[in-house]
Design a protein around this motif. Structure first.
Motif, PDB file in Angstrom:
ATOM      1  N   ALA A 117     -14.400  -0.772  -6.591  1.00  0.00           N
ATOM      2  CA  ALA A 117     -13.575  -1.392  -5.543  1.00  0.00           C
ATOM      3  C   ALA A 117     -14.371  -2.489  -4.840  1.00  0.00           C
ATOM      4  O   ALA A 117     -14.983  -2.274  -3.792  1.00  0.00           O
ATOM      5  CB  ALA A 117     -13.100  -0.340  -4.552  1.00  0.00           C
ATOM      6  N   ILE A 118     -14.358  -3.673  -5.411  1.00  0.00           N
ATOM      7  CA  ILE A 118     -15.136  -4.803  -4.898  1.00  0.00           C
ATOM      8  C   ILE A 118     -14.818  -5.075  -3.435  1.00  0.00           C
ATOM      9  O   ILE A 118     -15.714  -5.334  -2.623  1.00  0.00           O
ATOM     10  CB  ILE A 118     -14.879  -6.068  -5.754  1.00  0.00           C
ATOM     11  CG1 ILE A 118     -15.314  -5.841  -7.201  1.00  0.00           C
ATOM     12  CG2 ILE A 118     -15.569  -7.289  -5.154  1.00  0.00           C
ATOM     13  CD1 ILE A 118     -16.759  -5.470  -7.389  1.00  0.00           C
ATOM     14  N   GLU A 119     -13.550  -5.015  -3.089  1.00  0.00           N
ATOM     15  CA  GLU A 119     -13.141  -5.271  -1.710  1.00  0.00           C
ATOM     16  C   GLU A 119     -13.830  -4.306  -0.742  1.00  0.00           C
ATOM     17  O   GLU A 119     -14.226  -4.691   0.359  1.00  0.00           O
ATOM     18  CB  GLU A 119     -11.622  -5.159  -1.594  1.00  0.00           C
ATOM     19  CG  GLU A 119     -11.091  -5.559  -0.249  1.00  0.00           C
ATOM     20  CD  GLU A 119      -9.579  -5.504  -0.177  1.00  0.00           C
ATOM     21  OE1 GLU A 119      -9.039  -6.159   0.718  1.00  0.00           O
ATOM     22  OE2 GLU A 119      -8.947  -4.798  -0.997  1.00  0.00           O
ATOM     23  N   ALA A 120     -14.004  -3.070  -1.150  1.00  0.00           N
ATOM     24  CA  ALA A 120     -14.683  -2.085  -0.297  1.00  0.00           C
ATOM     25  C   ALA A 120     -16.130  -2.504  -0.044  1.00  0.00           C
ATOM     26  O   ALA A 120     -16.621  -2.406   1.083  1.00  0.00           O
ATOM     27  CB  ALA A 120     -14.624  -0.704  -0.934  1.00  0.00           C
ATOM     28  N   TYR A 121     -16.810  -2.997  -1.064  1.00  0.00           N
ATOM     29  CA  TYR A 121     -18.188  -3.451  -0.891  1.00  0.00           C
ATOM     30  C   TYR A 121     -18.254  -4.645   0.062  1.00  0.00           C
ATOM     31  O   TYR A 121     -19.138  -4.718   0.920  1.00  0.00           O
ATOM     32  CB  TYR A 121     -18.807  -3.844  -2.237  1.00  0.00           C
ATOM     33  CG  TYR A 121     -19.081  -2.685  -3.155  1.00  0.00           C
ATOM     34  CD1 TYR A 121     -20.228  -1.910  -3.013  1.00  0.00           C
ATOM     35  CD2 TYR A 121     -18.197  -2.368  -4.181  1.00  0.00           C
ATOM     36  CE1 TYR A 121     -20.490  -0.852  -3.867  1.00  0.00           C
ATOM     37  CE2 TYR A 121     -18.444  -1.312  -5.042  1.00  0.00           C
ATOM     38  CZ  TYR A 121     -19.588  -0.553  -4.881  1.00  0.00           C
ATOM     39  OH  TYR A 121     -19.836   0.504  -5.722  1.00  0.00           O
ATOM     40  N   LEU A 122     -17.322  -5.577  -0.098  1.00  0.00           N
ATOM     41  CA  LEU A 122     -17.338  -6.767   0.750  1.00  0.00           C
ATOM     42  C   LEU A 122     -17.082  -6.419   2.215  1.00  0.00           C
ATOM     43  O   LEU A 122     -17.769  -6.917   3.109  1.00  0.00           O
ATOM     44  CB  LEU A 122     -16.299  -7.784   0.258  1.00  0.00           C
ATOM     45  CG  LEU A 122     -16.565  -8.380  -1.118  1.00  0.00           C
ATOM     46  CD1 LEU A 122     -15.419  -9.300  -1.538  1.00  0.00           C
ATOM     47  CD2 LEU A 122     -17.889  -9.126  -1.138  1.00  0.00           C
ATOM     48  N   ILE A 123     -16.113  -5.557   2.455  1.00  0.00           N
ATOM     49  CA  ILE A 123     -15.805  -5.169   3.832  1.00  0.00           C
ATOM     50  C   ILE A 123     -16.923  -4.310   4.403  1.00  0.00           C
ATOM     51  O   ILE A 123     -17.275  -4.434   5.583  1.00  0.00           O
ATOM     52  CB  ILE A 123     -14.432  -4.468   3.907  1.00  0.00           C
ATOM     53  CG1 ILE A 123     -13.320  -5.425   3.460  1.00  0.00           C
ATOM     54  CG2 ILE A 123     -14.155  -3.975   5.327  1.00  0.00           C
ATOM     55  CD1 ILE A 123     -11.967  -4.765   3.286  1.00  0.00           C
TER      56      ILE A 123
END
Length: 174
Positions: A117-123
């Motif tokens: 979950a790339i978005e989770a890492y970014l957030i």
């Protein structure tokens, strides 16, 4: 009667990029065969693609209730649950009075459920940066870069956090 004709119509609708119509056809197939786990699973995927997460989770859960041994159904629900956690964390971070700790907890849980979950890492990187923990922010978004080397947003965030980290730590840590 069975729902195969409706399923075929749903796929035709998807190919025509009419996801709302596809949802209607999947629902008609389920009306014909309410205990068909695969139909609930397919509807869940379409709801998820349409960003109707609550309905997606509802039908993914129903698919598992009907076919508890199906690993693909379980994995799909796990990914949906991760998306829910990411959304909760995003809301947490947009609240002006909120502290990032709750969001960090939610995002770590999301990553456990869906390590891609790339978005989770970014957030999560943003949440660490809110705490001025630029080292962890940098490490977190570098994991996103490792997973998706061509993700420009992840690379931009990594550059920003690296500069801030080096500024905070001083020249001896560069």
């Amino acid at each position: 009667m069975n729902g195969e004709n409706q399923i075929q119509k749903a796929y035709e609708s998807i190919l025509g990029h009419d996801f709302e119509k596809a949802i209607e056809w999947f629902e008609k197939a389920i009306a014909e065969e309410p205990n068909n786990a695969a139909y609930h699973h397919k509807l869940s995927i379409t709801f998820a693609r349409s960003n109707k997460l609550i309905k997606a989770v509802e039908h993914a859960s129903k698919a598992i209730d009907l076919d508890p041994a199906n690993e693909a159904f379980r994995f799909h629900l796990q990914v949906l649950n991760a998306r829910e956690l990411v959304e909760q964390a995003r809301r947490q971070l947009t609240n002006p009075s909120a502290h990032p700790e709750r969001a960090i907890f939610l995002l770590k849980e999301a990553i456990v459920l869906d390590p891609l979950a790339i978005e989770a890492y970014l957030i999560l990187g943003e949440a660490f940066a809110m705490r001025k923990d630029y080292t962890r922010a940098y490490q977190t978004v570098m994991e996103a870069v490792r997973l998706e080397p061509h993700n420009e947003l992840a690379k931009q965030h990594a550059t920003i956090y690296k500069v801030k980290m080096e500024t905070e730590l001083g020249p001896k840590h560069r």
